[in-house]
Design an enzyme around this catalytic site. Structure first.
Site, mmCIF file in Angstrom:
data_model
loop_
_atom_site.group_PDB
_atom_site.id
_atom_site.type_symbol
_atom_site.label_atom_id
_atom_site.label_comp_id
_atom_site.label_asym_id
_atom_site.label_seq_id
_atom_site.Cartn_x
_atom_site.Cartn_y
_atom_site.Cartn_z
ATOM 1 N N THR A 13 0.834 -1.213 0.000
ATOM 2 C CA THR A 13 0.000 0.000 0.000
ATOM 3 C C THR A 13 0.865 1.259 0.000
ATOM 4 O OG1 THR A 13 -1.676 -1.204 1.239
ATOM 5 C CG2 THR A 13 -1.839 1.184 1.280
ATOM 6 N N ILE A 136 0.045 13.040 8.578
ATOM 7 C CA ILE A 136 0.150 14.255 9.397
ATOM 8 C C ILE A 136 1.624 14.464 9.789
ATOM 9 C CG2 ILE A 136 -0.607 15.435 11.503
ATOM 10 C CD1 ILE A 136 -2.966 13.491 11.642
ATOM 11 N N LYS A 205 3.004 4.008 18.302
ATOM 12 C CA LYS A 205 3.068 5.414 17.871
ATOM 13 C C LYS A 205 3.173 6.346 19.081
ATOM 14 C CE LYS A 205 0.353 4.350 13.734
ATOM 15 N NZ LYS A 205 -1.007 4.179 13.246
#
Ligand code: HSE
Length: 436
Positions: A13, A136, A205
């Site tokens: 992806t 982001i 994360k």
């Protein structure tokens, strides 16, 4: 000047998105970087993807080591994910003096210390913007844009798949498994989707964000991790009646005692912008002592959105190729010898407000027993709902919101409530954050 040569590991992806965007925006990217950027070698186990993506003219191999050992390659972009062989490939690329870009949060969160030490030793860069919150630029914001601030806390919706599932369940009453399947088909979910559903991906994360925010070592193993699999449709409805949305939130907060580092479902007041971040979108709210609250919003997963972060890193590395390694932005925002040993707190030491849901016998005195336990624990109630008994049932749902309380004290109170004859089953608990 000759173009910088990139070796791409993985054409899934994100790898596909990276090849597509680099090709489509080649001119703009060259104008920004000051040099052309060329994918020169691709490692993939699916060679047919190259034709699908229109990059069949690029050298292909099914052996990723051929790419990391190729003397022509300047920058290795690792997009295969997982711990192994990603770690060995990254270390080999660094050993060979190549700069590395990765979207691999599991790798950075758990092996970052070793990888950064190797990069420093070899005078090369490791960039990982795409590892947190997809497109982001939150790493850049925290590491550079907010560098003047003492960061007080960071709170983020940082798993797109989980947010997508919660949103679809709330808005369309869809089945959990069905939405997860769609997220997998769209390429949002991890290879092992329990990483998304059980909060592990968000914990990877968050540990990266926490380290960069507070200048502490990466400590994934100390991150309290709870996923979304225990959230029921009733909780979503009751929370809404009380004025809250349920989101899977990562919170890293500096306190006098240490750092809170936790991911779990969380009730957030609907009036907060972040409570309205839906679908696969991510958002990270950062509180700095000088700037106050700042909010970063965007696509947290997906091919081109994540490629946006990968390519920004490639451009950054190209711009800095000639800088002295000592003058580059430190990997974890703080100089490596300035990391602090301020402890990450255990969950029992954390203080939050709580949503509690319990199933009680529909008879006099039940509430008094529950509130007595809470009162004895010095736990103050902020709101309360008692639902109508369901048809033919003698049980009612009781929902309480408490003021802030220490998690250890709440655990004791919950144990006592669960031991009451008039309460059946476990007490469901969801933490509440006002984020003000
Ligand atoms: N599985 C991750 C997510 C992909 O859903 O957010 C992006 O890191």
């Amino acid at each position: 000047m000759n173009p910088v040569k990139v070796g791409l590991l993985g054409l899934g992806t994100v790898g596909g998105g990276t090849a597509t965007v680099l090709k489509r925006n080649a001119q703009e990217i060259t104008r920004r970087a000051g040099r052309g950027i060329k994918i020169d070698f691709i490692a993939t186990l699916e060679p047919e993807r190259a034709a699908e993506l229109g990059v069949e003219d690029i050298r292909l191999t099914n052996d990723a080591y051929e790419v990391v050992n190729d003397p022509d390659i300047d920058i290795v972009v690792e997009l295969i994910g997982g711990y192994s062989p990603a770690k060995e490939l990254v270390l080999q690329a660094l050993e060979n003096g190549k700069h590395v870009i990765t979207a691999n949060k599991a790798l950075i969160a758990t092996q970052g210390a070793e990888i950064f030490a190797k990069a420093q030793q070899k005078g090369v860069m490791v960039a990982f913007e795409a590892a947190v919150a997809g497109g982001i630029p939150i790493i850049k914001a925290l590491r550079e844009g907010l560098a003047a601030n003492k960061i007080e806390w960071v709170a983020g919706i940082i798993n797109g798949t989980g947010n997508f599932i919660l949103t679809e369940m709330r808005d369309k009453g869809r089945d959990f498994a069905d939405v997860l399947k769609e997220a997998q088909a769209l390429g949002y979910a991890e290879a092992d989707p329990t990483f998304d559903v059980e909060g592990i991906d968000a914990a990877h994360k968050l540990s990266i964000l926490s380290s960069i925010a507070f200048g502490i070592p990466l400590q994934f193993d100390k991150t309290y991790t709870e996923g979304i699999s225990s959230i029921t449709p009733e909780d979503v409805i009751y929370a809404s009646e009380l004025g809250y949305n349920i989101k899977h939130l990562g919170v890293a907060r500096r306190t006098d005692e240490g750092i809170e580092q936790r991911v779990h479902p969380t009730l957030i007041p609907k009036r907060r912008l972040i409570a309205n971040v839906d679908g696969v979108m991510n958002a990270v709210l950062v509180m700095g002592d000088a700037v106050g609250p700042t909010l970063y919003y965007g696509a947290g997963a997906g091919d081109e959105a994540t490629a946006s972060a990968v390519i920004a890193d490639i451009i950054d590395v190209v711009r800095m190729l000639t800088t002295d390694p000592e003058n580059r932005v430190p990997h974890l925002a703080f100089q490596p010898n300035e990391l602090s040993d301020i402890p990450v707190l255990g969950m029992e030491a954390v203080e939050t407000a709580y949503y509690l849901r319990m199933s009680a016998k529909n008879q006099a005195g039940v509430l008094a027993e529950v509130t007595r336990i809470l009162g004895e624990g010095d736990i103050s109630i902020e709101a309360f709902i008692q639902k109508e008994p369901k048809r033919d049932e003698q049980q009612v749902d009781i929902i309480l919101l408490t003021h802030r309380v220490n998690e250890g004290d709440m655990n004791k109170a919950i144990k006592q409530i669960e031991a009451l004859d008039v309460i059946s089953g476990a007490v469901a608990r969801i933490r509440v954050e006002s984020l003000n």
